[in-house]
Scaffold this motif. Structure first.
Motif: not given
Length: 455
Positions: A134-143, A154-169
């Motif tokens: 999850y930490a790897f996911f979070l860093v890659l998505m924030l990059s 501009f992509n709601t799905l892209s914005l939600s992925l770091p939130v889900v990764s952070l909650l999972s982490l």
């Protein structure tokens, strides 16, 4: 009436008492545990009965344990009226229908140390690996926010992925910390002559929530990989899914090869075959030439002229070839697509192809970026200006546009007709081929509060 059912149980492996109570409650309803899978527990229908269950860690549990000790322990349990139901990682579950069965464990301190040793090789290891993933996911998505701000913000799905990764982490970190708090409370209880500490029921909810977030994250990445129109989104999603698949394959191979007698060469060959099979979906097969080109079939609102489709009634778009040239174009094909929309803004892409009867052509393309956040606006502007080295942007006079800044791309010292216009809250990428009027373009593309200034 079905005789077998599968249930998604969210019990923690170190929750020995809670697991035994759960299985006893299921037995009273007429369902006996038969097998524990990776995700689901299998129950078989039976007559409702009062069954006592016990979860324990046999003395031989672990990588360097002796199988004879485990068999001897099972024989002792059978003599006391306990029957082995199934294995659960390095734990074992026993059942007894006696009214007052003999306790399986009498030394709580020894049981606690065996359970802790088992958790280090199973539960804690899996939690740690998931946290790192999850930490790897979070860093890659924030990059992605800094590398590709357009496709990210501009992509709601892209914005939600770091939130889900952070909650999972955070969930995995909380679960690991919670286990060590339980371990400390259990040791204190054992030292005082008591039993292992009970496990809060919130761990069941946390485990279920963690699994749901992981499944949602995988589905979101798969959706992004399949349906996204931006190459950066597909690249990021493919990298994350590929990492997840390789990690799953490695874990599966490790579990499969563990305990099997195979030569090192056979294990290496098997691993290479599995990796090749996994990589097949990511290989681009370019040898197939594809179907031969065909003449397009016009729809009801289109017509065919000189081998191309044209609009019978062109749709309305903010800026047209007629606005730029002041001339009527008899053959027109237009498109207007809202590419992305999110709380940060939106991106709308418009294009037009226009032809005269003489064959004279005019092409027009522009993208409207409406951005509500100043920081995102700056990231997006810098990203759009960071173009190809062979055709960089140069600063132009923004006064004819009534804008704050204007840039035009140059190639070999000559203007290309590619513009980037910056108004407050709006960025416009504009490209046209042929002569045109800047004032007409500015009057059509500027934000509402600036249109009066450009007229």
């Amino acid at each position: 009436m079905k005789n077998v059912t599968y249930r998604w149980e969210s019990l923690s492996p170190f929750d020995l008492r809670g697991t035994a109570e759960r299985l006893s409650a299921m037995a009273e309803k007429g369902w006996r545990l038969e097998r524990i899978g990776r995700c689901f527990w299998r129950y078989r229908r039976a007559d409702p009965a009062r069954v006592h269950y016990a979860v324990t860690c046999p003395p031989a549990a672990g990588e360097d344990g002796d199988l004879e000790d485990r068999l001897f322990f099972q024989e002792l349990c059978a003599a006391a009226g306990w029957e082995v139901v199934t294995d659960w990682a390095e734990l074992q579950i026993y059942a007894s229908e006696q009214a007052c069965p003999t306790p399986l464990e009498t030394d709580e301190a020894l049981l606690l140390e065996r359970v802790h040793r088992s958790m280090r090789f199973t539960c804690l290891r899996d939690r740690r690996n998931q946290l790192l993933c999850y930490a790897f996911f979070l860093v890659l998505m924030l990059s992605q926010a800094f590398r590709y701000p357009c496709s990210y913000f501009f992509n709601t799905l892209s914005l939600s992925l770091p939130v889900v990764s952070l909650l999972s982490l955070l969930g995995e970190a909380y679960a690991i910390a919670g286990y060590f708090f339980w371990l400390r409370r259990s040791r204190r209880s054992v030292e005082e002559g008591g039993n292992l500490a009970p496990v809060s029921r919130q761990y069941r909810f946390l485990s279920r929530l963690s699994a749901m977030l992981a499944a949602g994250l995988c589905l979101a990445l798969l959706h992004m990989l399949v349906s996204s129109s931006h190459p950066s989104d597909r690249t990021a999603a493919g990298a994350l899914l590929g990492t997840l698949a390789v990690a799953g394959l490695a874990l599966g191979l490790h579990r499969y090869l563990k305990g099997r007698t195979m030569s090192h060469n056979a294990q290496a060959v098997l691993a290479l075959v599995c990796v090749f099979i996994l990589a097949l979906p990511f290989i681009e097969w370019d040898s197939y030439p594809g179907p031969p080109p065909q003449t397009p079939e016009p729809e009801a609102d289109e017509y065919l002229w000189q081998g191309q489709l044209w609009d019978r009634e062109p749709r309305e778009i903010p800026l047209t070839a007629e606005d730029l040239t002041g001339r009527t174009w008899p053959h027109v094909r237009r498109e207007a697509v809202l590419r992305e929309r999110s709380p940060f803004g939106s991106r709308t892409v418009c294009s037009e192809e226009a032809r005269q009867e003489t064959g004279e052509a005019f092409s027009l393309y522009y993208a409207l970026y409406d951005v509500s956040n100043g920081w995102v606006y700056g990231l997006l502007r810098d990203d759009l200006l960071d173009g190809e080295e062979w055709a960089p942007y140069r600063t132009e006079d923004p006064a004819p546009w009534g804008a704050d800044a204007a840039y035009q791309r140059y190639s070999n010292g000559r203007p290309t007709g590619d513009w980037l216009i910056c108004w407050p809250g709006r960025l416009v990428e504009l490209r046209w081929e042929g002569a045109g009027q800047i004032t007409a373009a500015a009057a059509r593309l500027a934000p509402e509060d600036r249109k009066e200034e450009t007229r």
